[in-house]
Design a protein around this motif. Structure first.
Motif, PDB file in Angstrom:
ATOM      1  N   ILE A 429     -11.430   2.312   0.934  1.00 48.67           N
ATOM      2  CA  ILE A 429     -10.643   0.706   1.050  1.00 48.67           C
ATOM      3  C   ILE A 429     -10.102   0.211   2.559  1.00 48.67           C
ATOM      4  CG2 ILE A 429     -10.307  -1.900   0.624  1.00 48.67           C
ATOM      5  CD1 ILE A 429     -12.398  -0.796  -1.359  1.00 48.67           C
ATOM      6  N   ASP A 430     -11.041   0.390   3.558  1.00 47.84           N
ATOM      7  CA  ASP A 430      -9.777   0.869   4.894  1.00 47.84           C
ATOM      8  C   ASP A 430     -10.408  -0.586   6.154  1.00 47.84           C
ATOM      9  OD1 ASP A 430     -12.735   1.340   5.479  1.00 47.84           O
ATOM     10  OD2 ASP A 430     -12.499   2.924   6.794  1.00 47.84           O
ATOM     11  N   ASP A 431     -10.713  -1.419   5.632  1.00 46.15           N
ATOM     12  CA  ASP A 431     -11.061  -2.125   6.249  1.00 46.15           C
ATOM     13  C   ASP A 431     -10.024  -3.900   6.317  1.00 46.15           C
ATOM     14  OD1 ASP A 431     -11.293  -3.494   4.095  1.00 46.15           O
ATOM     15  OD2 ASP A 431     -13.943  -4.280   4.182  1.00 46.15           O
ATOM     16  N   HIS A 432      -9.460  -3.418   5.908  1.00 42.39           N
ATOM     17  CA  HIS A 432      -7.998  -4.341   6.166  1.00 42.39           C
ATOM     18  C   HIS A 432      -6.327  -3.903   5.340  1.00 42.39           C
ATOM     19  CE1 HIS A 432      -8.539  -5.220   1.406  1.00 42.39           C
ATOM     20  NE2 HIS A 432      -8.123  -5.555   1.485  1.00 42.39           N
ATOM     21  N   GLY A 433      -5.419  -4.454   5.844  1.00 43.92           N
ATOM     22  CA  GLY A 433      -4.023  -4.164   5.306  1.00 43.92           C
ATOM     23  C   GLY A 433      -3.859  -2.225   5.189  1.00 43.92           C
ATOM     24  N   THR A 434      -2.888  -2.160   4.151  1.00 46.33           N
ATOM     25  CA  THR A 434      -2.908  -1.300   3.987  1.00 46.33           C
ATOM     26  C   THR A 434      -4.557  -0.223   2.797  1.00 46.33           C
ATOM     27  OG1 THR A 434      -0.481  -1.251   3.011  1.00 46.33           O
ATOM     28  CG2 THR A 434      -1.770   0.732   2.297  1.00 46.33           C
TER      29      THR A 434
END
Length: 610
Positions: A429-434
Motif C-alpha cells: 500500500i503506497d498511495d497514502h500516508g506511510t
C-alpha cells in the motif's frame, strides 16, 4: 481364579465354540502375515507387537473384563515380572483399546454366523473370550512365521476350562510368511466353516495411499493445508507404508501407528529433504529403507567413538522430537480427513506415542549473531554482481528482485519466509500516508494462522533502495506477485527461497558454517525471524506489541477481544530498531530482471539459479 467358560441353549455347543475359535485364528493370522510380508525389514518390531498383543489377548481370555491402562495395570505387569520397556509397550496397547474393545463385535458376529450360530448380543458376549484366545494363537503363529521360537512359553497359560473348549492349537508353524499355514478342523466338528464374511463397514474402504492422495489434492487445493507442508505429508505416508504396508483403512489399528513411530529413532534427521544443488531436486534418500541403512551407519559411528563424533559434529541418528510429533499429527490429519469425507473411520490415539522435548522452546532454534547476519546481507548481490546467472560473482550489475529485497524485508519485519516471498503487489500500500505492507491470505498462499494478518510499515531505507519504484515497475509489467520468480507451485515460496536465495548466500559467505551451529545444524531462514523478535524483546517493546508485530496471538482478554488491529504506523519504531541489523547499502538505479526471467526457473542450458 479359574473362570468357567459359559455356554447356553443358544446353540453354542463345544464343537461350534471350537469353530468360532478357528475362524478367529484364521482371520487374524491372515491379516498379521500380510502385514509382516509387506514390511519384512521390520521383523523385530513385528515380533514385539505380536508378543504384546498375545499377552493382551491372553488377559482378555482369562478375565471377565478387558484390562485397562493405569497404575493397577502397571502393578499387575510388574508383579508378573515384566521389564519397564515391556510394561510401557503394554500400556500403549491397553490405551488404544481403552474405551472400546479389542474384540470387535462385528467380527465376533461373523464368526458365529459361519459356525452356524445366531449372532445375538448375548452370544457375542459369550464368545468374547473364545475369540481372544483365537487372536492370541494367531499372534503366536505369526511370530513362528518369522522364524521365532515358540513364544507361548513367554505368556501366561490360558485357563484350563478355556483350553478344554478350544483344544490344543492345531496350526502348523510356517517359516515363510508368504505361505499362510493350514488350519486343521476342530475335533468332531466336520468340515471347517468357510472364512467369515467381512462385517459391514462404516464408510468407503481403500488403501491408505489412496486416501492420502485424495486428502493431498483436496486440502492443498483449498488451502486448508499450507503448501510448505507438502513434504511432511509425503514423508509420513512413506514411513507408515514402510512400517506396515499399504493397509486398507479397515485394517489400521493403534499398533500400526506405533510401528511407524518406532522408525523415528532409526532415521537420519534430514532423510526426506532434497539434495542441495540438485538440478532435479532429488530427495536425499529414494526410499525409507535407504534412510534406515544410513541411520544404522550413523548410530555405529556414534557408538564407536561418541567423543570424536561430538568433536567432528557428526549428525546424530533419529528424528527430532518436533519432527516425530509432527509426523504423528499428520497421520492423524489424514485419518480425520477420511472420516469427514465418508471413508472408514480410523480410530487411533497418537497422544501416548508423542514425546516430550527436553529442551526449552527458546533453545530449539538459535538466532543469528548480528555480525554474521550483516555478512549474509553483503557482497555482490548488493554491491555488484557479474550477471543474472552469477549473482555471487563480483561485477557491475545490481539486479532488483527477490534475492535483493526479500532478505531485507525478512529482517526488518521479522517475518516468515512464505509471508514475504508470497506477497502480491496489491499487498503493498503506497498511495497514502506511510507506505506499508499488508500481510494477508492471497490467491497464491495462506498465512500460518489468523493472527498472522497484520500491517507493517515499509522501512524508509528500503524505499531509498528503490523498493516502491520496483513495485510500481512490476505493476506496469502486468505482474501479480512482488517476487514472481519465487512462485513455484511444486515447491512453495518457502522452499524456493531457501534453495534459490538463502542457501547460496549462506554457503557463499560461510562455506564452513556459522558460529551458531548446533548438533550439526546451522542457523537457517527462520533463525532470522528469531533474531529480530529477540532483539525487540531485549529492546523493551511491549509483549503484545511484539506479538502483533510477529503475527502471534495477543495475551489477555482486553487486548484479544476489545482492542482493534493496530495500524502500520504503530510499528514504525520497531521496524527502525530491526533495520539496525542491516549493513549500509548504497542505492543503485532500478534494474529489473529480464522479462523472460520474471518467473520461476531459468532458460534451458543456464545455471540453476534465479
Amino acid at each position: 481364579m479359574e473362570h468357567e467358560v459359559r455356554t447356553s441353549a443358544a446353540g453354542l455347543t463345544p464343537e461350534k465354540l471350537r469353530a468360532v475359535y478357528h475362524n478367529a485364528v484364521k482371520t487374524a493370522l491372515d491379516r498379521y502375515l500380510t502385514q509382516q510380508a509387506s514390511s519384512p525389514w521390520l521383523a523385530e518390531d513385528h515380533l514385539l507387537s505380536n508378543i504384546d498383543h498375545a499377552r493382551y489377548f491372553t488377559m482378555i481370555a482369562s478375565s471377565e473384563s478387558a484390562p485397562r491402562p493405569g497404575y493397577a495395570f502397571y502393578r499387575d505387569l510388574k508383579d508378573a515380572g515384566l521389564s519397564s520397556e515391556e510394561i510401557n509397550r503394554m500400556q500403549t496397547v491397553a490405551s488404544y483399546y481403552d474405551g472400546g474393545s479389542a474384540i470387535n463385535p462385528a467380527y465376533a458376529a461373523a464368526y458365529l454366523r459361519e459356525a452356524g450360530c445366531s449372532p445375538t448380543h448375548a452370544n457375542i458376549e459369550r464368545v468374547r473370550r473364545i475369540v481372544a484366545a483365537g487372536y492370541r494363537a494367531a499372534c503366536i503363529e505369526a511370530s513362528a512365521a518369522l522364524g521365532a521360537p515358540d513364544s507361548a512359553n513367554q505368556l501366561p497359560p490360558l485357563p484350563k476350562a478355556l483350553e478344554a473348549v478350544v483344544g490344543t492349537p492345531a496350526l502348523a508353524s510356517c517359516a515363510n510368511p508368504a505361505q499362510p499355514p493350514t488350519i486343521a478342523p476342530p475335533p468332531n466338528a466336520g468340515t471347517l466353516p468357510t472364512p467369515p464374511t467381512a462385517p459391514e463397514l462404516e464408510g468407503i474402504d481403500c488403501p491408505i495411499s489412496e486416501l492420502a492422495q485424495i486428502a493431498f489434492e483436496t486440502c492443498f487445493a483449498n488451502k486448508k493445508w499450507s503448501d510448505t507442508c507438502r513434504g511432511d505429508v509425503r514423508g509420513v505416508l512413506k514411513l507408515f507404508i514402510a512400517a506396515n504396508g499399504d493397509l486398507m483403512l479397515s485394517q489400521i489399528r493403534q499398533s500400526h501407528v506405533a510401528l511407524m513411530s518406532r522408525l523415528f529413532p532409526q532415521m537420519p534427521a534430514t532423510w526426506g529433504k532434497m539434495q542441495k544443488g540438485s538440478t532435479k531436486a532429488k530427495p536425499l534418500f529414494e526410499t525409507v529403507e535407504q534412510a534406515l541403512e544410513r541411520g544404522k551407519t550413523m548410530k555405529k559411528e556414534w557408538d564407536a567413538d561418541p567423543i570424536a563424533a561430538e568433536i567432528e559434529e557428526k549428525p546424530r541418528p533419529g528424528l527430532s522430537v518436533a519432527t516425530g510429533n509432527k509426523h504423528l499429527q499428520w497421520i492423524t490429519n489424514i485419518f480425520e480427513f477420511g472420516s469427514a469425507h465418508g471413508y472408514v473411520p480410523v480410530r487411533v490415539d497418537v497422544k501416548p506415542l508423542k514425546l516430550k522435548d527436553k529442551e526449552f522452546r527458546h533453545e530449539k532454534r538459535r538466532a543469528w549473531e548480528p555480525e554474521e547476519l550483516a555478512t549474509l546481507i553483503s557482497g555482490p548481490v548488493w554491491a555488484g554482481c557479474a550477471d543474472i546467472d552469477h549473482r555471487l560473482a563480483p561485477g557491475d550489475a545490481i539486479i532488483h528482485d527477490a534475492m535483493y529485497f526479500a532478505p531485507l524485508l525478512l529482517i526488518s519485519h521479522a517475518a516468515r519466509s512464505e509471508e514475504v516471498n508470497g506477497l502480491m503487489l496489491s499487498d503493498v500500500i503506497d498511495d497514502h500516508g506511510t507506505p506499508f505492507i499488508r500481510y494477508r491470505d492471497n490467491a497464491y498462499r495462506n498465512l500460518k494462522t489468523k493472527h498472522s494478518r497484520r500491517s507493517l510499515p515499509i522501512p524508509p531505507q528500503l524505499i531509498e533502495l528503490g523498493f516502491l519504484d520496483y513495485v510500481r515497475a512490476l505493476r506496469s509489467a502486468g505482474k501479480d506477485l512482488v517476487f514472481p520468480e519465487m512462485w513455484n507451485p511444486n515447491a512453495g515460496f518457502e522452499k524456493t527461497f531457501r534453495d534459490k536465495v538463502f542457501y547460496p548466500l549462506r554457503d557463499h559467505h560461510f562455506p564452513d558454517g556459522t558460529s551458531r551451529k548446533k548438533d550439526g545444524k546451522d542457523v537457517d531462514v527462520h533463525s532470522i525471524r528469531k533474531t529480530g523478535l529477540s532483539r525487540l524483546y531485549r529492546s523493551g517493546f511491549d509483549t503484545n506489541d511484539r506479538n502483533r508485530f510477529g503475527g502471534h496471538a495477543v495475551v489477555g482478554e482486553t487486548d484479544s477481544t476489545y482492542t482493534e488491529e493496530a495500524e502500520a504506523t504503530h510499528f514504525v519504531s520497531m521496524v527502525d530498531e530491526l533495520w539496525k541489523l542491516v549493513p549500509a547499502i548504497d542505492p543503485a538505479p532500478l534494474n529489473l530482471r529480464p522479462t523472460e526471467r520474471l518467473q520461476f526457473g531459468s532458460p534451458r542450458g543456464r545455471p540453476t539459479t534465479l
